[in-house]
Write a protein that holds these residues in place. Structure first.
Motif, PDB file in Angstrom:
ATOM      1  N   UNK B   2     -21.471 -23.490  -9.861  1.00  0.00           N
ATOM      2  CA  UNK B   2     -21.331 -22.029  -9.853  1.00  0.00           C
ATOM      3  C   UNK B   2     -22.213 -21.389  -8.774  1.00  0.00           C
ATOM      4  N   UNK B   3     -21.916 -20.136  -8.513  1.00  0.00           N
ATOM      5  CA  UNK B   3     -22.683 -19.422  -7.488  1.00  0.00           C
ATOM      6  C   UNK B   3     -24.156 -19.341  -7.901  1.00  0.00           C
ATOM      7  N   UNK B   4     -24.391 -19.170  -9.190  1.00  0.00           N
ATOM      8  CA  UNK B   4     -25.764 -19.058  -9.686  1.00  0.00           C
ATOM      9  C   UNK B   4     -26.565 -20.342  -9.431  1.00  0.00           C
ATOM     10  N   UNK B   5     -25.919 -21.462  -9.674  1.00  0.00           N
ATOM     11  CA  UNK B   5     -26.597 -22.738  -9.456  1.00  0.00           C
ATOM     12  C   UNK B   5     -26.935 -22.938  -7.974  1.00  0.00           C
ATOM     13  N   UNK B   6     -25.983 -22.570  -7.120  1.00  0.00           N
ATOM     14  CA  UNK B   6     -26.224 -22.694  -5.675  1.00  0.00           C
ATOM     15  C   UNK B   6     -27.376 -21.789  -5.261  1.00  0.00           C
ATOM     16  N   UNK B   7     -27.385 -20.570  -5.834  1.00  0.00           N
ATOM     17  CA  UNK B   7     -28.444 -19.613  -5.528  1.00  0.00           C
ATOM     18  C   UNK B   7     -29.819 -20.174  -5.883  1.00  0.00           C
ATOM     19  N   UNK B   8     -29.944 -20.679  -7.100  1.00  0.00           N
ATOM     20  CA  UNK B   8     -31.269 -21.146  -7.514  1.00  0.00           C
ATOM     21  C   UNK B   8     -31.662 -22.396  -6.731  1.00  0.00           C
ATOM     22  N   UNK B   9     -30.669 -23.140  -6.282  1.00  0.00           N
ATOM     23  CA  UNK B   9     -30.985 -24.343  -5.501  1.00  0.00           C
ATOM     24  C   UNK B   9     -31.549 -24.005  -4.127  1.00  0.00           C
ATOM     25  N   UNK B  10     -31.062 -22.931  -3.533  1.00  0.00           N
ATOM     26  CA  UNK B  10     -31.501 -22.604  -2.170  1.00  0.00           C
ATOM     27  C   UNK B  10     -32.336 -21.330  -2.080  1.00  0.00           C
ATOM     28  N   UNK B  11     -32.561 -20.687  -3.216  1.00  0.00           N
ATOM     29  CA  UNK B  11     -33.368 -19.470  -3.182  1.00  0.00           C
ATOM     30  C   UNK B  11     -32.710 -18.329  -2.438  1.00  0.00           C
ATOM     31  N   UNK B  12     -31.406 -18.209  -2.627  1.00  0.00           N
ATOM     32  CA  UNK B  12     -30.636 -17.140  -1.995  1.00  0.00           C
ATOM     33  C   UNK B  12     -30.002 -16.327  -3.114  1.00  0.00           C
ATOM     34  N   UNK B  13     -29.788 -15.036  -2.927  1.00  0.00           N
ATOM     35  CA  UNK B  13     -29.149 -14.220  -3.955  1.00  0.00           C
ATOM     36  C   UNK B  13     -27.629 -14.397  -3.904  1.00  0.00           C
ATOM     37  N   UNK B  14     -26.938 -14.156  -5.044  1.00  0.00           N
ATOM     38  CA  UNK B  14     -25.477 -14.237  -5.052  1.00  0.00           C
ATOM     39  C   UNK B  14     -24.856 -13.283  -4.027  1.00  0.00           C
ATOM     40  N   UNK B  15     -25.426 -12.105  -3.917  1.00  0.00           N
ATOM     41  CA  UNK B  15     -24.926 -11.141  -2.937  1.00  0.00           C
ATOM     42  C   UNK B  15     -24.986 -11.716  -1.525  1.00  0.00           C
TER      43      UNK B  15
END
Lengths: 137, 137
Positions: B2-15
């Motif tokens: 999910x987008x959330x998992x990718x975000x937390x993996x790379x420290x980037x916001x969903x936006x």
DNA sequence: ATACTACCTGGAGTTCACTCAAAGTCAAGA
DNA sequence: TCTTGACTTTGAGTGAACTCCAGGTAGTAT
């Protein structure tokens, strides 16, 4: 020294130099009787420092805070020291990011140079730990 | 993923991730039947690369142009290679600026550390080539 | 004295890279 | 089925760091 001379010396526009002075990245610059900026060696030292740190991505706020403390006098010496250490940590982090990006970039370029010769892209991800799996063709 | 998992993996916001996809920093991401982003390993590879280069200060345009060429297929291999070399030059320049700023910073900190002990700032400019003359007190 | 050019100020405009908001859809649990 | 929360899009808003502009002044050459 006129603003134009300072600009060409550091590759900064006059607008940027005036902006730096206005927001406090550098202290007030010496003026002629007519009100025109006439940079002393001291002023130029500040400009060089600001240009150097800004070109490395140091945020304006930090430089402004440093100048603010500087103007307050010697009672802020230890505060300034702490500020500079924080700034150094920032620079070290930037440098690290550059290093990582360059490592990745060098790998990609090496693969592409081979591809330009052979006409075939040949990623070999596992071996280098470089996440280029998205670009197999 | 999910987008959330990718975000937390790379420290980037969903936006930011959606923004990267929208403007073309990364190619279109795989979706579920319902239209929700479901990042494949390939998608994640692109995100990692984008995050790495962006954190090193690489401009968005350059990454977008690379993805554009990538989508055009193997006829753009040499163009992509040239683009990457240009990007590497950019990174090397950044790294050099960091290095220079760190050199200056380390000198300033060493002077301040001495000053914190002694209570007196003692710049010694000529000896180090560091333009700190503006800060004698 | 008159051009002419470089400088001045204050404030508005621009660019880059996000970041947020509104209004709607999807999916899992009670 | 209903609620809840995470997701979707489109488009507008934000912050940082300049950059430009209008209207005026300084200084030099003729």
């Amino acid at each position: 020294m006129t603003i134009k001379e300072v600009c060409s010396r550091f590759g900064i526009s006059p607008d940027t130099l005036r902006y730096y002075e206005r927001v406090g990245v550098i202290p007030e610059v010496h003026r002629t009787a007519g009100g025109i900026r006439d940079y002393t060696e001291e002023d130029i030292g500040w400009v060089e420092t600001a240009a150097c740190f800004r070109s490395a991505g140091m945020p304006i706020d930090l430089l402004v805070e440093y100048v603010r403390l500087y103007k307050e006098g010697s009672s802020t010496i230890s505060a300034r020291c702490e500020l500079l250490k924080q700034a150094r940590a920032h620079l070290l982090a930037e440098q690290q990011k550059c290093k990582e990006a360059l490592k990745k970039m060098n790998y990609k370029i090496s693969v592409y140079e081979k591809a330009v010769e052979t006409g075939v892209l040949d990623w070999n991800n596992g071996a280098c730990g470089c996440p280029c799996s998205a670009e197999q063709e």
